[in-house]
Scaffold this active site. Structure first.
Site, PDB file in Angstrom:
ATOM      1  N   LYS A 155       4.052  -0.324 -50.203  1.00 26.47           N
ATOM      2  CA  LYS A 155       3.176  -1.499 -50.303  1.00 26.47           C
ATOM      3  C   LYS A 155       1.881  -1.252 -49.544  1.00 26.47           C
ATOM      4  CE  LYS A 155       5.324  -3.765 -46.321  1.00 26.47           C
ATOM      5  NZ  LYS A 155       6.048  -4.950 -45.822  1.00 26.47           N
ATOM      6  N   TYR A 180     -26.062  -5.360 -32.920  1.00 25.68           N
ATOM      7  CA  TYR A 180     -26.225  -6.793 -33.182  1.00 25.68           C
ATOM      8  C   TYR A 180     -25.949  -7.635 -31.937  1.00 25.68           C
ATOM      9  CZ  TYR A 180     -26.531  -5.858 -38.206  1.00 25.68           C
ATOM     10  OH  TYR A 180     -26.929  -5.417 -39.447  1.00 25.68           O
TER      11      TYR A 180
END
Length: 370
Positions: A38, A264
């Site tokens: 998965k 940032y």
């Protein structure tokens, strides 16, 4: 293996073979292996992983959702595929692609029987999931009469396995709880089998169950993280080999004067002369913002370089003040040496999260054991 010249995820199939064989060595002859692929094969490439595991002999696959099983079928996988958490909206697709659902509630059992009847199916393979203490999904031990009642009214299904899931098999302080889970599953399975009239495959163990609870191997075991090189304990990690290595490269080097800011929101302010390297990988690639501000690190020329400031969408900046390196040098985010456990734990998370977060835009490079 060549040095990275861009951001890549290497998938080493020789390591996958090693891990499969190591886990198999812990089992008695005849115990089947279900390989969990998965989440894109735990962040690698589900089709590549499944094709190799099919070649070396896995008995079953498991995915979380029907869409993941469809991808494997379209890639040519023939081995049975168990869908661990199917939704009724996808039941028609499950039948079309010959996937096998884990039915975990009255709603899913009834809905799948209805879907099978509409498709004129008989003896379709299904799996019945029991909740033995994880308390996520699964029938309760008191639901046996209801399950038998539903099954007795139809010839559309064939129960090929009964399963449950261990909650803390890697935690030795929870041994009493785990033993109670094992005993509850045994009792519940026996009660259903006595009424069912035939004996499906029983499986409850995950990777840590394989390694720590041989009494819970039953007829089949499920392994996910172990296949990819992690055993949830240091003593087992040394016996396994990480399949995935995430690498990148230094794009540019900057020199910051004291007081200069980086990134940032000016999240990093240099307190002294600082040398930084910019690397083309960011939170859009799976390196989440939690790794920023010196909580995460990469490895450059065998030395740790801590992430400075906020992780950007496409880039991180790291401190290389005390590292001899140059633009174009390889950067290791994680590999066999600086593995995902070390990197994840340093930032307060787990290897599963780091591995499965790697974005599809990161180039995959398959290294075949041939």
């Amino acid at each position: 293996m060549s040095k990275a010249t861009e951001t890549i995820l290497e998938i080493n199939l020789a390591h996958l073979t090693h891990n499969y064989n190591y886990l198999k060595s812990k089992l008695k002859p005849g115990v089947k292996i279900l390989s969990v692929v998965k989440a894109s094969g735990y962040g690698s490439d589900a089709s590549v992983i499944a094709k190799h595991l099919e070649k070396i002999g896995t008995d079953y696959f498991a995915v979380a959702y029907a869409s993941e099983g469809v991808i494997l079928r379209e890639a040519g996988i023939k081995t049975p595929i168990l869908v661990l958490h199917p939704q009724p909206v996808n039941f028609q697709k499950i039948v079309e692609y010959q996937l096998e659902p884990s039915l975990y509630s009255s709603r899913t059992l009834k809905a799948f029987i209805t879907t099978l009847a509409a498709n004129n199916q008989k003896d379709y393979p299904v799996h019945i999931k029991f909740n033995s203490g994880l308390n996520r999904i699964g029938f309760g031990e008191n639901d046996i009469d209801h399950i038998i009642d539903q099954l007795s009214k139809t010839d559309t299904v064939n129960v090929v396995s009964l399963l449950s899931h261990l909650a803390a098999s890697e935690d030795h302080t929870e041994r009493e709880f785990t033993i109670a889970q094992i005993n509850m599953f045994k009792k519940t399975a026996e009660n259903l089998i006595n009424t069912l009239g035939y004996t499906p495959i029983l499986h409850q163990s995950n990777t840590s169950g394989i390694l720590n609870y041989p009494e819970a191997h039953f007829d089949m075991v499920r392994t996910g993280i172990g296949l990819y090189g992690y055993g949830n304990e240091a003593k087992y990690d040394t016996q396994l080999k990480p399949v995935a290595s995430l690498k990148s490269v230094i794009s540019q080097i900057h020199s910051l004067e004291p007081g200069a800011s980086l990134g940032y929101n000016r999240a990093f302010i240099a307190s002294s002369y600082t040398k930084t390297a910019t690397i083309p990988i960011g939170h859009a690639d799976g390196i989440s913002r939690q790794y920023g501000n010196q909580k995460g690190f990469v490895t450059i020329n065998n030395k740790r370089a801590y992430i400075l400031g906020n992780v950007c969408m496409d880039m991180i900046m790291v401190d290389i003040t005390d590292i001899d390196c140059h633009e174009g040098d390889e950067v290791i985010i994680f590999d066999a040496e600086s593995n995902a456990v070390k990197v994840a734990e340093h930032s307060g998370t787990i290897s599963y999260e780091l591995l499965t977060a790697i974005s599809p835009r990161v180039k995959r490079l398959v290294i075949d054991d041939n």
